[in-house]
Motif scaffolding. Structure first.
Motif, PDB file in Angstrom:
ATOM      1  N   LEU A 161       5.715  10.118  -3.826  1.00 50.09           N
ATOM      2  CA  LEU A 161       5.520   9.059  -2.834  1.00 50.09           C
ATOM      3  C   LEU A 161       5.618   9.640  -1.430  1.00 50.09           C
ATOM      4  N   LEU A 162       4.581   9.433  -0.624  1.00 52.96           N
ATOM      5  CA  LEU A 162       4.587   9.910   0.762  1.00 52.96           C
ATOM      6  C   LEU A 162       5.004   8.804   1.727  1.00 52.96           C
ATOM      7  N   LEU A 163       4.536   7.575   1.447  1.00 49.38           N
ATOM      8  CA  LEU A 163       4.843   6.459   2.344  1.00 49.38           C
ATOM      9  C   LEU A 163       4.471   5.150   1.648  1.00 49.38           C
ATOM     10  N   MET A 164       5.274   4.121   1.880  1.00 50.64           N
ATOM     11  CA  MET A 164       4.913   2.777   1.435  1.00 50.64           C
ATOM     12  C   MET A 164       4.939   1.869   2.657  1.00 50.64           C
ATOM     13  N   GLU A 165       3.925   0.990   2.781  1.00 48.01           N
ATOM     14  CA  GLU A 165       3.902   0.057   3.908  1.00 48.01           C
ATOM     15  C   GLU A 165       3.110  -1.193   3.506  1.00 48.01           C
ATOM     16  N   PRO A 166       3.465  -2.353   4.068  1.00 48.88           N
ATOM     17  CA  PRO A 166       2.685  -3.573   3.784  1.00 48.88           C
ATOM     18  C   PRO A 166       1.304  -3.471   4.433  1.00 48.88           C
ATOM     19  N   TYR A 167       0.317  -4.021   3.761  1.00 48.05           N
ATOM     20  CA  TYR A 167      -1.049  -3.913   4.255  1.00 48.05           C
ATOM     21  C   TYR A 167      -1.703  -5.294   4.201  1.00 48.05           C
ATOM     22  N   HIS A 168      -2.093  -5.815   5.373  1.00 57.07           N
ATOM     23  CA  HIS A 168      -2.750  -7.124   5.468  1.00 57.07           C
ATOM     24  C   HIS A 168      -4.258  -6.930   5.313  1.00 57.07           C
ATOM     25  N   HIS A 169      -4.823  -7.577   4.335  1.00 61.06           N
ATOM     26  CA  HIS A 169      -6.270  -7.437   4.130  1.00 61.06           C
ATOM     27  C   HIS A 169      -6.788  -8.612   3.305  1.00 61.06           C
ATOM     28  N   LYS A 170      -8.136  -8.653   3.173  1.00 61.01           N
ATOM     29  CA  LYS A 170      -8.761  -9.704   2.358  1.00 61.01           C
ATOM     30  C   LYS A 170      -8.726  -9.263   0.909  1.00 61.01           C
ATOM     31  N   TYR A 171      -8.283 -10.153   0.057  1.00 66.48           N
ATOM     32  CA  TYR A 171      -8.129  -9.821  -1.361  1.00 66.48           C
ATOM     33  C   TYR A 171      -8.702 -10.975  -2.169  1.00 66.48           C
ATOM     34  N   PRO A 172      -9.408 -10.669  -3.271  1.00 63.33           N
ATOM     35  CA  PRO A 172     -10.066 -11.747  -4.020  1.00 63.33           C
ATOM     36  C   PRO A 172      -9.089 -12.636  -4.792  1.00 63.33           C
ATOM     37  N   TYR A 173      -9.300 -13.957  -4.642  1.00 61.39           N
ATOM     38  CA  TYR A 173      -8.533 -14.962  -5.366  1.00 61.39           C
ATOM     39  C   TYR A 173      -9.485 -15.789  -6.219  1.00 61.39           C
ATOM     40  N   ASP A 174      -8.969 -16.304  -7.312  1.00 62.19           N
ATOM     41  CA  ASP A 174      -9.713 -17.244  -8.156  1.00 62.19           C
ATOM     42  C   ASP A 174      -9.883 -18.540  -7.365  1.00 62.19           C
ATOM     43  N   TRP A 175     -11.120 -18.943  -7.145  1.00 61.10           N
ATOM     44  CA  TRP A 175     -11.358 -20.111  -6.281  1.00 61.10           C
ATOM     45  C   TRP A 175     -10.874 -21.422  -6.908  1.00 61.10           C
ATOM     46  N   ARG A 176     -10.575 -21.371  -8.241  1.00 66.57           N
ATOM     47  CA  ARG A 176     -10.099 -22.608  -8.866  1.00 66.57           C
ATOM     48  C   ARG A 176      -8.585 -22.691  -8.867  1.00 66.57           C
ATOM     49  N   THR A 177      -7.939 -21.613  -9.319  1.00 67.47           N
ATOM     50  CA  THR A 177      -6.478 -21.652  -9.424  1.00 67.47           C
ATOM     51  C   THR A 177      -5.792 -21.245  -8.134  1.00 67.47           C
ATOM     52  N   SER A 179       0.843  -1.194   0.000  1.00 66.40           N
ATOM     53  CA  SER A 179       0.000   0.000   0.000  1.00 66.40           C
ATOM     54  C   SER A 179       0.879   1.245   0.000  1.00 66.40           C
ATOM     55  N   ILE A 180       0.386   2.290  -0.654  1.00 63.04           N
ATOM     56  CA  ILE A 180       1.155   3.540  -0.725  1.00 63.04           C
ATOM     57  C   ILE A 180       0.271   4.739  -0.456  1.00 63.04           C
ATOM     58  N   TYR A 181       0.877   5.749   0.133  1.00 66.37           N
ATOM     59  CA  TYR A 181       0.303   7.091   0.195  1.00 66.37           C
ATOM     60  C   TYR A 181       1.071   7.922  -0.828  1.00 66.37           C
ATOM     61  N   ALA A 182       0.337   8.618  -1.711  1.00 68.37           N
ATOM     62  CA  ALA A 182       0.983   9.424  -2.748  1.00 68.37           C
ATOM     63  C   ALA A 182       0.250  10.757  -2.868  1.00 68.37           C
ATOM     64  N   ALA A 183       0.905  11.728  -3.475  1.00 69.21           N
ATOM     65  CA  ALA A 183       0.286  13.047  -3.658  1.00 69.21           C
ATOM     66  C   ALA A 183       0.425  13.484  -5.107  1.00 69.21           C
ATOM     67  N   PHE A 184      -0.653  14.044  -5.643  1.00 66.20           N
ATOM     68  CA  PHE A 184      -0.665  14.555  -7.011  1.00 66.20           C
ATOM     69  C   PHE A 184      -0.717  16.090  -6.958  1.00 66.20           C
ATOM     70  N   GLU A 185       0.042  16.729  -7.819  1.00 67.88           N
ATOM     71  CA  GLU A 185       0.139  18.201  -7.813  1.00 67.88           C
ATOM     72  C   GLU A 185      -1.166  18.838  -8.288  1.00 67.88           C
ATOM     73  N   VAL A 186      -1.739  19.704  -7.427  1.00 70.42           N
ATOM     74  CA  VAL A 186      -2.929  20.461  -7.807  1.00 70.42           C
ATOM     75  C   VAL A 186      -2.498  21.576  -8.760  1.00 70.42           C
ATOM     76  N   THR A 187      -3.147  21.628  -9.923  1.00 68.48           N
ATOM     77  CA  THR A 187      -2.756  22.610 -10.949  1.00 68.48           C
ATOM     78  C   THR A 187      -3.804  23.691 -11.167  1.00 68.48           C
ATOM     79  N   GLN A 188      -5.030  23.390 -10.802  1.00 65.07           N
ATOM     80  CA  GLN A 188      -6.104  24.368 -11.017  1.00 65.07           C
ATOM     81  C   GLN A 188      -7.140  24.186  -9.915  1.00 65.07           C
ATOM     82  N   VAL A 189      -7.660  25.278  -9.363  1.00 65.65           N
ATOM     83  CA  VAL A 189      -8.594  25.172  -8.257  1.00 65.65           C
ATOM     84  C   VAL A 189      -9.979  25.637  -8.671  1.00 65.65           C
ATOM     85  N   ALA A 190     -10.982  25.091  -7.985  1.00 68.14           N
ATOM     86  CA  ALA A 190     -12.379  25.449  -8.273  1.00 68.14           C
ATOM     87  C   ALA A 190     -12.661  26.862  -7.766  1.00 68.14           C
ATOM     88  N   PRO A 191     -13.630  27.548  -8.373  1.00 65.42           N
ATOM     89  CA  PRO A 191     -13.942  28.937  -7.970  1.00 65.42           C
ATOM     90  C   PRO A 191     -14.226  29.084  -6.483  1.00 65.42           C
TER      91      PRO A 191
END
Length: 961
Positions: A403-419, A213-225
């Protein structure tokens, strides 16, 4: 002079050929052969007088040996079906199999050598897959039948049969004509290991998955009124912060979504430590403290704005030369985790896709069928998203200062039930069923069904309410083809009532292979063969859940002997998102109703510690080994199918179900107790003919009438719990009846009446009348569960009945006149006194003060006048009333019972018990021991002809007792 022991032949001992041991490995197949030879199930299913009952079989998958979960499922169904048969209904059970799909395809491919796979055509693969499926069906069918499951095994339904495939195409066609089927480019669960789209029901979520998992930031280039004056001075040092567990989807990023109702903060990174290249970050206000801790920096709030005011701000992608908007997402944007702003890639997520559609964003999915990034991913082309793409993308983000931060993240993730390998979200052209088009009808249908247990409704309702459209196309060849043609020039699909009906007719005659065998011209109706256009066949097949979900049309509705909707569907609780749901959706889409009236669900099998069964833990229970025994018969004895069936009835099926060697041993003992109870009943009816020997109810002694009342209670309760599918209560009630009511109480008392009385005496015949009623009703009551034992009992009945089989005799037979609550209340008190007396007797026997209970005399002191009066009615000296015991001593199996006037008489007694209102003592019996009945009596020796006998036995030999 008579010799001691010479009277043994005058005692009426039990006689029966019914074996004490079940000998199930030999006996059960003999009983199954008897059922088959006499067509018991077939005749009852046609000739029973009641209504038709249809429990529609959910198809197991034809790709391997059966496990204990299959046994739980099929035996539950059989218990219900056999009960309905006994109740007189016409039960028509058609077993079925799911025969298409990737697991079978993979099994076939795995068994081939690499050289054999080269040049393998779809037809070759389909032929081998069909052979494999049919072989597996035959094996599984034999095992199911060995479980004792009744059904139409000669004519099961198979999803590979032409008539089934044609009916399925008919369901598809109806949904097309109603506007529920469409083709679209949408993100779906994609399995790179299987190279096909998957349905939600084809996924599993194993423990232990870790994502980068990562935290990242994108440069704001234009702002709303709305926020221009606040944010524009911070450009270009302001970054919008996001969090993702799938960095490989960043090449597909086209927006950042927020929650319009949340407060967002512009924070300044204070101090010397940098977090990426940005001085200012835009994050959810509620997450500032958590993010400061995670990034290990101080974050100072500079400004606070409402989420809705940030809509239409623009940012620059850190890895590509493109500008994208900040957009309003939905309720899925929360402050539970991340930054409160969500990276949005319409080609890689359902919510992302929906947001993208609202804002007119393109569907960018630069990933191919193998899971490799395409040229649209630029410098990352060729990288595999599940292997090396994440590392390279994270490295590029770090280089760009995003890149702000990278860290391992334990969670439920979908797997193909056959393979058993991870899946991805990937936008592809697929065929979908628009659940939105009939969702409300489906929810109404769910509410009309009886769910057992009731929480089943709570499970399936939100699943359907929140379900996205159903992806029904698969990129495989072993399945039912989607009967669509495409214009060679424009790619436009040709799919209408005429073309579908034409293909359906061909499939009904030749099977699904025809789609691959015949040229396009022969698959098209005449009107489309020379219309100036060229067509190609679509090569997608239908999702196997569409296969099995169409069984209501292909089986229940199509077979004339069945009824639609079915009375019941019964499967594991995982089928709320599987077969229950696919059946519901297709049935509602076509006919506006659920395909079932009731749905019963059961849990999964686990060991005694609640762990899933696995070879590595060594806790797998093989149903065939339970029945036939293992290599080491001491460790794994052969219990037969009935113990397996008894296990099914003994557990709370609504939760996960434990099974182990020790549990099976206990159940083997329970089966043994029930069997030995039946053996005692059979043995003591060897000379009883109900037609001439049965005693009328009005002439029965009181104890016998009480036992009929107790039987009415027990068997009425069993009927109620069977009606309500509460099999655990059935198990407990039957066990208690056999052990407590019969063996420990009535039969214990009855032995004297049965063995010692004259053969044809009222005292004995009345007892046999009760035994016959108990035996037949016991056989009927256990027949749905202990089917082989019940039939075995019936075959050894020592008298004629109108029925060859216990299943022809119907359900338990009770008379309302047996209900005598007042009698029950009286005998419950007497039984309590008996229990108290037995405890004192056991103490005396344990200390060798007496041998058997017949060596003893019981002393009783009772303060309750009503109870005392009842006790006095047992003694001929005080009463002439017939009560089935004749003398109080037989209730306690003692040679004498003395009713005391005062508790002081117990003071000198060594073995005694005194409670409020009751005193019990046990002393040596008076008199001499009778050589025939072994009771002690002062009358022994008073008969000149039989000087070793008591007066009672003398009377028995003359026929007067």
């Amino acid at each position: 002079m008579t010799v001691p022991g010479s009277y043994k032949d005058t005692v009426n001992l039990p006689k029966t050929q019914f074996d004490m041991r079940a000998n199930a490995v030999k006996r059960e197949p003999e009983i199954q052969a008897f059922w088959a030879e006499n067509q018991i199930y077939e005749n009852l299913s046609q000739q029973n007088p009641g209504e038709i009952f249809i429990l529609h079989d959910g198809p197991p998958y034809a790709n391997g040996s059966l496990h204990i979960g299959h046994a739980l499922n099929k035996i539950l169904k059989d218990i219900i079906n056999r009960y309905q048969l006994l109740k007189g209904r016409k039960v028509r059970y058609v077993p079925g199999w799911d025969c298409h799909g990737l697991p079978i395809e993979l099994k076939v491919l795995q068994e081939m050598k690499p050289s054999q796979r080269q040049g393998l055509t779809p037809l070759d693969l389909r032929k081998q897959a069909k052979e494999f499926a049919l072989k597996t069906v035959a094996q599984q069918s034999q095992t199911f039948q060995r479980f004792g499951v009744w059904g139409d095994w000669e004519n099961p339904y198979l999803t590979l049969k032409p008539e089934y495939e044609a009916a399925q195409i008919g369901v598809f066609g109806k949904m097309v004509l109603k506007g529920y089927i469409y083709r679209g480019l949408k993100p779906v669960h994609w399995s790179p290991s299987s190279k096909t789209a998957l349905a939600e029901a084809e996924l599993e979520y194993p423990e232990g998955h870790v994502s980068d998992s990562i935290y990242a930031a994108f440069e704001v280039t234009q702002v709303a009124p709305a926020v221009q004056s606040l944010l524009e001075p911070l450009l270009p040092n302001l970054g919008v912060a996001i969090w993702t567990t799938t960095p490989w989807t960043l090449p597909g990023n086209l927006a950042v979504s927020l929650n319009p109702d949340l407060d967002y903060a512009v924070v300044e990174v204070v101090g010397d430590k940098a977090v990426g290249r940005f001085k200012y970050l835009l994050v959810a206000k509620d997450l500032v403290a958590a993010l400061a801790s995670k990034f290990e920096v101080q974050l100072q709030v500079k400004e606070t704005v409402k989420g809705k005011d940030l809509e239409h701000c623009q940012y620059k992608h850190p890895l590509y030369d493109r500008q994208s908007p900040i957009v309003i997402g939905g309720d899925y944007v929360t402050t539970d985790s991340g930054t409160g702003l969500v990276h949005t890639a319409p080609g890689h997520g359902v919510e992302d896709y929906k947001v993208g559609q609202r804002y007119g964003l393109p569907i960018l999915s630069p990933v191919d069928a193998d899971g490799n990034l395409t040229e649209d991913a630029g410098a990352f082309a060729g990288l595999n998203v599940l292997k090396d793409a994440n590392a390279k993308i994270i490295e590029a983000l770090e280089t760009a200062g995003s890149l702000l931060l990278m860290e391992p993240y334990h969670h439920k993730y979908p797997y193909d039930w056959r393979t058993k390998k991870p899946t991805i979200f990937r936008a592809t052209e697929q065929w979908f069923a628009s659940v939105e088009g009939f969702r409300d009808e489906a929810l109404r249908a769910i509410a009309s069904v009886q769910w057992i247990p009731p929480q089943g409704e709570n499970r399936i309702t939100p699943m359907v309410a929140e379900r996205s459209d159903w992806c029904i196309s698969r990129q495989r060849c072993w399945g039912v083809p989607i009967p669509v043609f495409y214009d060679e020039e424009t790619g436009e699909p040709l799919l209408n009532e005429e073309t579908i009906a034409y293909v359906q007719k061909i499939v009904a005659e030749k099977g699904g292979d025809a789609w691959w065998e015949l040229p396009v011209e022969e698959l098209l109706p005449e009107a489309y063969r020379n219309n100036g256009k060229k067509y190609r066949k679509g090569m997608d097949t239908m999702d196997v859940w569409f296969d099995s979900g169409s069984s209501w049309a292909a089986v229940v509705q199509q077979r004339p002997e069945l009824n639609y909707p079915a009375d019941m569907y019964l499967e594991g609780s995982d089928q709320h998102r599987g077969w229950f749901q696919s059946s519901l959706l297709t049935s509602v889409a076509c006919n506006g109703c659920a395909p079932y009236k009731k749905v019963l669900t059961h849990g999964f099998t686990v060991d005694e510690q609640g762990r899933k069964q696995s070879k590595s833990l060594g806790n797998v229970v093989d149903p065939i080994i339970v029945i036939e025994g293992g290599k080491n018969q001491k460790e794994e004895p052969a219990y037969g199918a009935d113990v397996l069936r008894l296990w099914v009835s003994s557990v709370d099926y609504s939760a996960d179900v434990p099974i182990s060697k020790s549990i099976l041993k206990q159940l083997g003992d329970v089966r043994g107790k029930i069997r030995n109870t039946a053996r005692f009943l059979l043995g003591n009816l060897h000379d009883f003919n109900p037609a001439k020997d049965a005693v009328a109810y009005s002439e029965l002694p009181e104890l016998d009438r009480y036992m009929l009342h107790r039987m009415h209670e027990v068997f009425s309760e069993i009927t109620e719990v069977m009606d309500n599918f509460q099999f655990l209560k059935f198990f407990q009630t039957i066990q208690n009846f056999c052990v407590i009511d019969l063996s420990n109480f009535y039969l214990d008392i009855a032995k004297d009446r049965l063995y010692i009385s004259a053969e044809d005496s009222l005292r004995r015949r009345s007892c046999q009348t009760v035994l016959q009623i108990a035996l037949e009703n016991l056989a009927r009551a256990i027949a749905p569960v202990l089917s082989h034992l019940a039939e075995d009992i019936w075959q050894y009945l020592p008298y004629e009945t109108p029925y060859k089989s216990v299943f022809q005799s119907g359900w338990v037979q009770l008379e309302d006149s047996w209900k005598q609550p007042e009698l029950s209340e009286k005998w419950q008190k007497l039984r309590q006194i008996r229990v108290a007396t037995n405890k004192v007797m056991e103490q005396a026997r344990g200390e060798k003060a007496v041998g058997s209970s017949l060596d003893a005399k019981v002393l009783l002191y009772v303060t309750d006048g009503e109870i005392l009066s009842q006790l006095q009615t047992f003694n001929p000296a005080t009463s002439t009333e017939s009560n089935g015991v004749d003398e109080l001593r037989y209730l306690f199996l003692a040679s004498q019972v003395e009713l005391l006037d005062s508790a002081s008489a117990l003071e000198s007694v060594q073995y005694k018990s005194e409670t409020e209102g009751l005193g019990v003592g046990v002393v040596k019996a008076d008199g001499a021991k009778c050589d025939r009945c072994w009771n002690y009596s002062d009358t022994v020796g008073k008969s000149e002809e039989h000087e070793l006998l008591c007066d009672r036995c003398v009377g028995a030999l003359s026929g007067s007792f």
